[in-house]
Write a protein that holds these residues in place. Structure first.
Motif, PDB file in Angstrom:
ATOM      1  N   UNK A  39       1.043  -0.993   0.080  1.00  0.00           N
ATOM      2  CA  UNK A  39       0.482  -0.164  -0.064  1.00  0.00           C
ATOM      3  C   UNK A  39       0.617   1.176  -0.072  1.00  0.00           C
ATOM      4  N   UNK A  40       1.951   1.418   0.513  1.00  0.00           N
ATOM      5  CA  UNK A  40       2.635   2.134   0.926  1.00  0.00           C
ATOM      6  C   UNK A  40       3.642   2.427  -0.483  1.00  0.00           C
ATOM      7  N   UNK A  41       3.717   1.781  -1.171  1.00  0.00           N
ATOM      8  CA  UNK A  41       4.555   1.730  -2.866  1.00  0.00           C
ATOM      9  C   UNK A  41       3.841   2.215  -3.734  1.00  0.00           C
ATOM     10  N   UNK A 163      -8.948   4.716  10.649  1.00  0.00           N
ATOM     11  CA  UNK A 163     -10.349   4.262  10.403  1.00  0.00           C
ATOM     12  C   UNK A 163     -10.317   3.319   8.708  1.00  0.00           C
ATOM     13  N   UNK A 164      -9.410   2.818   8.553  1.00  0.00           N
ATOM     14  CA  UNK A 164      -9.149   1.499   7.864  1.00  0.00           C
ATOM     15  C   UNK A 164      -9.507   2.403   6.008  1.00  0.00           C
ATOM     16  N   UNK A 165      -9.448   3.571   6.142  1.00  0.00           N
ATOM     17  CA  UNK A 165      -9.172   3.706   4.605  1.00  0.00           C
ATOM     18  C   UNK A 165      -7.688   3.847   3.772  1.00  0.00           C
ATOM     19  N   UNK A 166      -7.577   3.322   4.343  1.00  0.00           N
ATOM     20  CA  UNK A 166      -5.274   2.785   3.705  1.00  0.00           C
ATOM     21  C   UNK A 166      -5.204   3.893   2.562  1.00  0.00           C
ATOM     22  N   UNK A 167      -5.408   3.366   1.087  1.00  0.00           N
ATOM     23  CA  UNK A 167      -4.365   3.884   0.078  1.00  0.00           C
ATOM     24  C   UNK A 167      -5.165   5.411  -0.013  1.00  0.00           C
ATOM     25  N   UNK A 239       7.851   0.877  -1.831  1.00  0.00           N
ATOM     26  CA  UNK A 239       7.756   0.615  -1.195  1.00  0.00           C
ATOM     27  C   UNK A 239       8.875   0.696  -0.016  1.00  0.00           C
ATOM     28  N   UNK A 240       9.486  -0.792  -0.217  1.00  0.00           N
ATOM     29  CA  UNK A 240      10.867  -0.461   0.634  1.00  0.00           C
ATOM     30  C   UNK A 240      11.644   0.783  -0.069  1.00  0.00           C
TER      31      UNK A 240
END
Length: 481
Positions: A39-41, A163-167, A239-240
């Motif tokens: 997700x971060x990527x 709250x769970x919205x992530x991206x 992400x990494x």
């Protein structure tokens, strides 16, 4: 406007950068542990698209506006011309992006394509506003507005992820940060829209053309590798890689804090032919930047593997070699960043463009060759090689305009203090325990204390400058120092 004013405004910028870095550092740890590398990527790819497209919509207009406004003549006219140009270009690009929506499959499938459009639309207002503020020399407001916007972005993202919205929460927070920055800028903005002439457009365009080309090369360094990693590898690899880049960026945030303060001052001094002030400021800027860059590089090499594993999680420890390469590259980045800043502020964008173009082309070629073979380490190696090449070329061009004097005694003292810190960290790794996050953070803090204590004791010039900073910020200066 002397060195003291730059020092005072740099303190504001540097202080804000410290606060933002700490908040960003802690929030990124939370993001990494909560949503993971994949997700971060995807979010980092979103940022890469935004910044590259934003560079096209800006077209160098922002830097040109700062340059012309900072010269103190017809400021409202140049601001108005820059605003109209930016609106026209941005709207044209937005229409084109909407027509090409099918090519942004990764962003569209992730549900953040509309967030990208919103961010780009808002940037066409934020850009001219902050260019006008910087051109007027109000760097304290410029820095504060950006920092508050960035902090607002991070706080919104934390709440959204909780709250769970992530991206979608990460992308939405990015847009919220821009809105907050615009609100602050409007509160302190003194320029106003007025009629302008074609010559104002022409004067901006002449300067912005070379600035745009130079900025394009710099953005290749900054974001092309992420996009290529996303193309050849997986979102998790992006992400990494980006976590390693952000970690290594600690080495150069003092340089970045200086740039926004230096540009309008150097531009004004260049027009007034105050070469002595320009040369003195460059020497101090290099010294100030290396004071942080060198110890961060050495410390990161010695304990970076433990920090990546303990702070971000096991999957991010795969980026250790990448981190080492990028930390070394940050030393090169200090010089290329400052040399680029001075060439641009002194109206020698063509020279800056030549060096940056060679480096950017080399960066793309090396990324294409190395990423498929050695993965994200290849992207980091490409950055290191091309930043070194770019620094050499930029130094050659700038040295034909002004004298570049490096305070070698201070650099040697920085190396001595960093060496003492390194001995402590090595002994701790050999004799102490690094089995938990707290047990690795403690020696990092102690190592930093050892470094600064020794540096202040052996370098009178740095001690004097730090004492002046303490006095200006009303901080107590210990007698034992």
């Amino acid at each position: 406007m002397g060195i003291e004013e730059i020092q005072r405004q740099s303190i504001i910028s540097f202080g804000g950068q410290i606060v933002l870095t700490i908040i960003g550092f802690l929030s990124t740890i939370y993001f990494a542990r909560t949503v993971g590398a994949s997700v971060l990527g995807a979010y980092f790819l979103f940022m890469a698209y935004h910044n590259i497209i934003g560079m096209v919509t800006d077209g160098g207009i922002g830097g040109a506006a700062i340059k012309r406004i900072s010269e103190g003549e017809e400021q409202n006219e140049y601001f108005s011309a820059a605003l109209v140009l930016r609106l026209f270009v941005t709207l044209s690009i937005l229409i084109l992006i909407i027509e090409l929506r099918d090519y942004f499959v990764d962003l569209d499938n992730a549900g953040i394509f509309l967030w990208l459009l919103a961010a780009l639309a808002l940037s066409m207002l934020k850009g001219p506003l902050y260019s006008g503020i910087a051109g007027c020399g109000k760097m304290g407001i410029h820095a504060t507005g950006n920092y508050i916007g960035d902090i607002s972005r991070i706080l919104f993202q934390i709440m959204a992820i909780f709250l769970g919205y992530e991206l979608a929460g990460l992308a939405g927070g990015f847009v919220v940060g821009i809105i907050v920055s615009i609100t602050i800028a409007l509160r302190f903005f003194d320029l106003h829209v007025t009629l302008f002439e074609w010559r104002h457009i022409k004067n901006l365009s002449t300067f912005s053309f070379w600035l745009f080309l130079t900025s394009s090369g710099i953005l290749v360094y900054s974001y092309a590798d992420r996009i290529m990693i996303g193309y050849y590898l997986e979102n998790a690899d992006v992400g990494i890689y980006q976590i390693a880049v952000q970690f290594a960026a600690l080495a150069s945030f003092s340089t970045i804090a200086l740039r926004s303060t230096l540009w309008p001052k150097i531009s004004r001094w260049g027009k007034e032919q105050k070469i002595g002030l320009i040369e003195k400021s460059l020497s101090k800027a290099i010294n100030f930047s290396l004071t942080l860059a060198i110890p961060v590089m050495i410390g990161g090499i010695l304990v970076g593997d433990k920090l990546l594993y303990g702070l971000y999680g096991p999957e991010f420890s795969e980026g250790y070699i990448t981190l080492v390469l990028i930390l070394i590259a940050q030393i090169m980045n200090v010089f290329q960043y400052l040399f680029n800043t001075y060439l641009g502020a002194l109206d020698f964008q063509k020279m800056s463009f030549k060096a940056t173009t060679i480096g950017a082309i080399g960066n793309v070629i090396l990324n294409i060759l190395l990423i498929p073979v050695i993965g994200i380490d290849g992207a980091a190696l490409a950055t290191l090689i091309t930043l070194a090449l770019n620094s050499i070329l930029l130094k050659k061009y700038l040295s034909n305009i002004i004298s570049i004097d490096i305070e070698y005694p201070s650099v040697i003292n920085i190396l001595i203090a960093s060496g003492c810190m390194a001995v402590f960290l090595i002994l701790y790794r050999l004799l102490g325990s690094t089995s938990s996050t707290s047990l690795i953070i403690v020696p990092v803090i102690l190592g930093a204390i050892i470094y600064f204590f020794i540096l202040i004791r052996i370098d009178a010039n740095i001690k004097k400058e730090l004492k002046e900073i303490a006095i200006q910020t009303h901080l107590p200066w210990p007698k034992w120092l």
